[in-house]
Design a protein around this motif. Structure first.
Motif, PDB file in Angstrom:
ATOM      1  N   PHE A 241       0.909  -1.343  -0.169  1.00  0.00           N
ATOM      2  CA  PHE A 241       0.013  -0.061   0.058  1.00  0.00           C
ATOM      3  C   PHE A 241       0.805   1.274  -0.198  1.00  0.00           C
ATOM      4  N   LEU A 242       1.818   1.256   0.744  1.00  0.00           N
ATOM      5  CA  LEU A 242       2.630   2.421   0.821  1.00  0.00           C
ATOM      6  C   LEU A 242       3.359   2.772  -0.327  1.00  0.00           C
ATOM      7  N   HIS A 243       3.948   1.705  -1.254  1.00  0.00           N
ATOM      8  CA  HIS A 243       4.294   1.687  -2.275  1.00  0.00           C
ATOM      9  C   HIS A 243       3.552   2.560  -3.319  1.00  0.00           C
ATOM     10  N   GLU A 244       2.268   2.057  -3.432  1.00  0.00           N
ATOM     11  CA  GLU A 244       1.150   2.882  -4.273  1.00  0.00           C
ATOM     12  C   GLU A 244       0.928   4.280  -3.985  1.00  0.00           C
ATOM     13  N   ALA A 245       0.946   4.329  -2.586  1.00  0.00           N
ATOM     14  CA  ALA A 245       0.715   5.688  -2.079  1.00  0.00           C
ATOM     15  C   ALA A 245       2.114   6.646  -2.323  1.00  0.00           C
ATOM     16  N   ARG A 246       2.977   6.296  -2.092  1.00  0.00           N
ATOM     17  CA  ARG A 246       4.322   7.087  -2.478  1.00  0.00           C
ATOM     18  C   ARG A 246       4.546   7.483  -3.985  1.00  0.00           C
ATOM     19  N   THR A 247       4.029   6.207  -4.718  1.00  0.00           N
ATOM     20  CA  THR A 247       3.813   6.517  -6.107  1.00  0.00           C
ATOM     21  C   THR A 247       3.150   7.634  -6.656  1.00  0.00           C
ATOM     22  N   TYR A 248       1.718   7.675  -6.217  1.00  0.00           N
ATOM     23  CA  TYR A 248       0.797   8.654  -6.410  1.00  0.00           C
ATOM     24  C   TYR A 248       1.350   9.863  -5.997  1.00  0.00           C
ATOM     25  N   ALA A 249       1.908  10.045  -4.565  1.00  0.00           N
ATOM     26  CA  ALA A 249       2.279  11.389  -4.080  1.00  0.00           C
ATOM     27  C   ALA A 249       3.359  12.081  -5.085  1.00  0.00           C
ATOM     28  N   SER A 250       4.231  11.215  -5.636  1.00  0.00           N
ATOM     29  CA  SER A 250       5.448  11.558  -6.380  1.00  0.00           C
ATOM     30  C   SER A 250       4.899  12.174  -7.717  1.00  0.00           C
ATOM     31  N   TRP A 251       3.508  11.986  -8.279  1.00  0.00           N
ATOM     32  CA  TRP A 251       3.028  12.462  -9.340  1.00  0.00           C
ATOM     33  C   TRP A 251       2.148  13.619  -9.211  1.00  0.00           C
ATOM     34  N   GLN A 252       1.644  13.675  -8.061  1.00  0.00           N
ATOM     35  CA  GLN A 252       0.559  14.746  -7.762  1.00  0.00           C
ATOM     36  C   GLN A 252       1.082  16.126  -7.028  1.00  0.00           C
ATOM     37  N   SER A 253       1.077  17.244  -8.013  1.00  0.00           N
ATOM     38  CA  SER A 253       1.383  18.571  -7.176  1.00  0.00           C
ATOM     39  C   SER A 253       0.293  18.975  -6.254  1.00  0.00           C
ATOM     40  N   GLY A 254       0.687  20.085  -5.609  1.00  0.00           N
ATOM     41  CA  GLY A 254      -0.210  20.199  -4.508  1.00  0.00           C
ATOM     42  C   GLY A 254      -1.394  20.842  -4.974  1.00  0.00           C
ATOM     43  N   ASP A 255      -1.739  21.398  -6.419  1.00  0.00           N
ATOM     44  CA  ASP A 255      -3.003  21.970  -6.707  1.00  0.00           C
ATOM     45  C   ASP A 255      -3.891  20.769  -7.242  1.00  0.00           C
ATOM     46  N   ILE A 256      -3.542  19.418  -7.381  1.00  0.00           N
ATOM     47  CA  ILE A 256      -4.120  18.362  -7.703  1.00  0.00           C
ATOM     48  C   ILE A 256      -5.023  17.798  -6.773  1.00  0.00           C
ATOM     49  N   ALA A 257      -6.334  17.738  -6.664  1.00  0.00           N
ATOM     50  CA  ALA A 257      -7.232  17.067  -5.886  1.00  0.00           C
ATOM     51  C   ALA A 257      -7.608  15.768  -6.401  1.00  0.00           C
ATOM     52  N   SER A 258      -7.223  14.885  -5.328  1.00  0.00           N
ATOM     53  CA  SER A 258      -7.676  13.217  -5.616  1.00  0.00           C
ATOM     54  C   SER A 258      -8.127  12.572  -4.701  1.00  0.00           C
ATOM     55  N   ALA A 259      -9.029  11.560  -4.947  1.00  0.00           N
ATOM     56  CA  ALA A 259      -9.684  10.703  -3.986  1.00  0.00           C
ATOM     57  C   ALA A 259      -8.513   9.919  -3.239  1.00  0.00           C
ATOM     58  N   VAL A 260      -7.504   9.550  -3.881  1.00  0.00           N
ATOM     59  CA  VAL A 260      -6.529   8.857  -3.393  1.00  0.00           C
ATOM     60  C   VAL A 260      -5.303   9.783  -3.366  1.00  0.00           C
ATOM     61  N   LYS A 261      -5.236  10.460  -2.158  1.00  0.00           N
ATOM     62  CA  LYS A 261      -3.966  11.504  -1.956  1.00  0.00           C
ATOM     63  C   LYS A 261      -3.337  11.287  -0.607  1.00  0.00           C
ATOM     64  N   SER A 262      -2.114  10.688  -0.296  1.00  0.00           N
ATOM     65  CA  SER A 262      -1.672  10.429   0.774  1.00  0.00           C
ATOM     66  C   SER A 262      -0.384  11.308   0.974  1.00  0.00           C
ATOM     67  N   ALA A 263      -0.193  11.599   2.390  1.00  0.00           N
ATOM     68  CA  ALA A 263       0.873  12.248   2.616  1.00  0.00           C
ATOM     69  C   ALA A 263       1.936  11.503   3.342  1.00  0.00           C
TER      70      ALA A 263
END
Length: 323
Positions: A241-263
């Motif tokens: 799960f952490l792998h996927e969360a960190r992958t998403y986080a590396s793609w999404q800038s601060g102005d992108i809203a997503s239902a799957v957004k983890s810090a």
């Protein structure tokens, strides 16, 4: 009645062709099992050139799922519209719509990774204008009538099964996406729970004199995994799960809203955050969620563990949701 979704993006870091092929086949078998047990939807998506083998071809996967199922819908959320040839895209969706008897739902977004545009030599700065052309072309192509495309007359066959056309939603988290959907009279799929953007879309519908509706994630739409012992599952499989969360986080800038957004940066942080949840069947039922999204193969999850989660969900959660 709760909406139930099984999500697949087929990620597997370090996969070999043999292991990835086995994962693909397992996902199709899981979709068939989910269909037999009354799950509403299979959800899949599109990303390109990712080291962890993220699925790049959601329509091919959807075709395999339709061949193995009879009732379940497949939502592609989302295709990256500007990376597709509009005429070929119209054909692909029409064929899948015919094959499935109208079970395909396509969400068209513009993506958020410039490297994907570079891979296909598509100009990042023109993505909005390209998306306009893609969507307009799809709607014309599905009429089955001749129309003008880039200065020449074309006609696309076959016509789709669904009238007036296959279900097509405009995805995104920007006002530009909402305006695009309203102008074309297409439903809008905000990428997160954004009531203010939904209101803006409705205002634009009035302005353009068009009709549409919104399919928006609820305020709470966690990605679920079902286990009899969540502590054990977090300890053994939390890294996926952490792998996927960190992958998403590396793609999404601060102005992108997503239902799957983890810090989160650690498994413990991810567990506390609640974007990903490992629950017992009883805990899952008690959540009282309107939308339940099971993610059985998240981040390269071992297939056997994915099957355990899916079976618990279908056999011990689904029968109790409407009680």
């Amino acid at each position: 009645m709760a909406v139930t979704v099984v999500r697949f993006n087929l990620v597997e870091p370090g996969a070999t062709p043999a292991t990835l092929g086995a994962r693909y086949r397992a996902a199709v078998d899981m979709a068939a099992y989910a269909d037999e047990h009354g799950v509403t939807t299979v959800q899949t998506e599109e990303h390109h050139g990712v080291d962890n083998n993220w699925l790049p071809s959601p329509f091919a996967f959807a075709g395999a799922v339709f061949g193995a199922t009879r009732r379940i819908a497949v939502t592609v959320s989302a295709i990256i519209g500007p990376l597709h040839d509009p005429l070929r895209l119209a054909e692909e969706i029409a064929v899948l719509d015919l094959l499935s008897g109208g079970r395909l739902v396509t969400v068209a977004g513009i993506g958020y990774r410039p490297e994907e545009y570079a891979l296909f030599d598509v100009e990042w700065k023109r993505r909005g204008r390209i998306q306009d052309e893609v969507l307009e072309t799809l709607l014309k192509a599905w009429t089955g009538e001749p129309f003008t495309y880039r200065g020449r007359t074309v006609r696309i066959t076959p016509r789709p099964f669904t009238e007036p056309h296959p279900l097509l939603l405009v995805g995104g988290s920007s006002r530009a996406a909402a305006r695009r959907a309203a102008r074309l009279g297409l439903p809008f799929f905000p990428s997160a729970h954004l009531p203010e953007l939904e209101a803006y879309y409705k205002e634009r519908l009035v302005e353009y004199g068009t009709e549409g509706w919104t399919m928006m994630p609820t305020a709470e739409t966690p990605l679920l995994h079902i286990a009899e012992d969540p502590d054990r599952a977090w300890a053994e499989y939390g890294s996926h799960f952490l792998h996927e969360a960190r992958t998403y986080a590396s793609w999404q800038s601060g102005d992108i809203a997503s239902a799957v957004k983890s810090a989160a940066t650690t498994v413990d942080e991810l567990r506390a955050e609640g974007v990903y949840r490992i629950l017992t069947p009883n805990e899952c039922v008690a959540q009282g969620l309107d939308n339940l999204v099971l993610h059985p193969l998240s981040g390269g999850m071992p297939v056997a563990e994915g099957w355990r989660s899916l079976r618990l969900f279908c056999e011990d959660v689904l029968p109790r949701l409407d009680e």
